[in-house]
Design a protein around this motif. Structure first.
Motif, short mmCIF file in Angstrom:
data_model
loop_
_atom_site.label_atom_id
_atom_site.label_comp_id
_atom_site.label_asym_id
_atom_site.label_seq_id
_atom_site.Cartn_x
_atom_site.Cartn_y
_atom_site.Cartn_z
N VAL A 1 15.13 6.75 -0.22
CA VAL A 1 16.01 7.46 -1.15
C VAL A 1 16.33 8.86 -0.62
O VAL A 1 17.48 9.29 -0.63
N GLY A 2 15.32 9.55 -0.12
CA GLY A 2 15.53 10.89 0.41
C GLY A 2 16.43 10.90 1.63
O GLY A 2 17.33 11.75 1.75
N SER A 3 16.22 9.96 2.53
CA SER A 3 17.04 9.92 3.75
C SER A 3 18.46 9.44 3.47
O SER A 3 19.34 9.59 4.30
N THR A 4 18.69 8.85 2.31
CA THR A 4 20.04 8.48 1.90
C THR A 4 20.71 9.65 1.16
O THR A 4 21.87 9.98 1.43
N ALA A 5 19.98 10.27 0.26
CA ALA A 5 20.55 11.34 -0.58
C ALA A 5 20.79 12.63 0.20
O ALA A 5 21.83 13.28 0.02
N LEU A 6 19.87 12.99 1.07
CA LEU A 6 20.00 14.26 1.79
C LEU A 6 21.27 14.34 2.63
O LEU A 6 22.01 15.33 2.52
N PRO A 7 21.60 13.33 3.45
CA PRO A 7 22.86 13.43 4.20
C PRO A 7 24.09 13.47 3.30
O PRO A 7 25.06 14.18 3.61
N LEU A 8 24.07 12.75 2.18
CA LEU A 8 25.19 12.80 1.25
C LEU A 8 25.36 14.20 0.67
O LEU A 8 26.48 14.72 0.59
N LEU A 9 24.27 14.80 0.25
CA LEU A 9 24.34 16.14 -0.32
C LEU A 9 24.78 17.17 0.71
O LEU A 9 25.61 18.03 0.43
N VAL A 10 24.23 17.10 1.91
CA VAL A 10 24.59 18.04 2.97
C VAL A 10 26.05 17.88 3.36
O VAL A 10 26.77 18.86 3.55
N THR A 11 26.52 16.64 3.46
CA THR A 11 27.92 16.39 3.80
C THR A 11 28.84 16.93 2.73
O THR A 11 29.87 17.57 3.02
N GLY A 12 28.51 16.71 1.46
CA GLY A 12 29.32 17.24 0.36
C GLY A 12 29.34 18.75 0.36
O GLY A 12 30.40 19.37 0.19
N TRP A 13 28.19 19.36 0.56
CA TRP A 13 28.11 20.81 0.59
C TRP A 13 28.92 21.37 1.77
O TRP A 13 29.67 22.33 1.62
N LEU A 14 28.79 20.74 2.94
CA LEU A 14 29.51 21.19 4.13
C LEU A 14 31.02 21.02 3.96
O LEU A 14 31.79 21.92 4.32
N ALA A 15 31.45 19.91 3.38
CA ALA A 15 32.88 19.70 3.15
C ALA A 15 33.43 20.75 2.18
O ALA A 15 34.52 21.28 2.38
N GLU A 16 32.66 21.05 1.16
CA GLU A 16 33.08 22.08 0.20
C GLU A 16 33.11 23.45 0.86
O GLU A 16 34.03 24.24 0.62
N ALA A 17 32.16 23.75 1.70
CA ALA A 17 32.10 25.05 2.36
C ALA A 17 33.23 25.22 3.38
O ALA A 17 33.73 26.33 3.57
N LEU A 18 33.64 24.15 4.02
CA LEU A 18 34.67 24.24 5.05
C LEU A 18 36.09 24.06 4.52
O LEU A 18 37.05 24.27 5.26
N GLU B 1 0.81 -1.22 0.00
CA GLU B 1 0.00 0.00 0.00
C GLU B 1 0.85 1.27 0.00
O GLU B 1 0.52 2.24 -0.66
N TYR B 2 1.92 1.28 0.77
CA TYR B 2 2.73 2.49 0.93
C TYR B 2 4.15 2.35 0.37
O TYR B 2 5.06 3.06 0.77
N GLY B 3 4.33 1.44 -0.57
CA GLY B 3 5.66 1.15 -1.10
C GLY B 3 6.38 2.36 -1.68
O GLY B 3 7.56 2.57 -1.41
N TRP B 4 5.67 3.16 -2.48
CA TRP B 4 6.30 4.32 -3.11
C TRP B 4 6.70 5.37 -2.06
O TRP B 4 7.73 6.01 -2.19
N VAL B 5 5.86 5.52 -1.06
CA VAL B 5 6.17 6.48 0.01
C VAL B 5 7.41 6.01 0.78
O VAL B 5 8.31 6.81 1.08
N LEU B 6 7.45 4.72 1.09
CA LEU B 6 8.61 4.17 1.79
C LEU B 6 9.87 4.28 0.94
O LEU B 6 10.95 4.63 1.44
N LEU B 7 9.76 3.99 -0.35
CA LEU B 7 10.90 4.10 -1.24
C LEU B 7 11.40 5.55 -1.31
O LEU B 7 12.61 5.80 -1.26
#
Length: 126
Positions: free
Chosen positions: A97-114, A87-93
């Motif tokens: 994906v979002g909880s995996t991509a967001l930390p990667l993007l934030v970490t990359g941005w923070l590393a670049e900024a620092l 029933e909620y497969g797409w929401v879970l997916l």
């Protein structure tokens, strides 16, 4: 036989750290789980030299090699949730994906900024 005793002793050290951290988390009513507190405590003990890496290396390697066995009950338990996944497969997916991509993007941005400015300029000139 000697290796077995060493493995048991090292496992006991790891279990003691985990147990003490769990007791501390409950006693102090901390908003952090005992197992996370245990990992932090073990890291600090290793950094301070109170616990040597050689005291726990065999047990840690053994437990990491057999980590998949600890997840088998979870995987079997998930089979009871098939209807929810259907029933909620797409929401879970999307959440996974979002909880995996967001930390990667934030970490990359923070590393670049620092990163120091001189290092940035050197990289751009190459």
């Amino acid at each position: 036989m000697r290796q077995t005793w060493r493995l048991l002793w090292q496992t006991a050290v790891l279990a003691a750290v985990a147990w003490l951290a769990d007791v501390a988390a409950r006693a102090l009513d901390l908003p952090i789980p005992g197992n996370v507190l245990g990992i932090i405590a073990l890291f600090l003990l290793l950094c301070a030299g109170i616990v040597r890496e050689s005291w726990i290396s065999e047990a840690a390697s053994f437990l990491l090699r057999h980590l998949v066995f600890f997840f088998v009950p979870v995987a079997v338990g998930l089979m009871n949730w098939g209807e929810v996944f259907y029933e909620y497969g797409w929401v879970l997916l999307a959440a996974i994906v979002g909880s995996t991509a967001l930390p990667l993007l934030v970490t990359g941005w923070l590393a670049e900024a620092l990163r120091p400015r001189a290092e940035k300029e050197k990289t751009q000139c190459s």
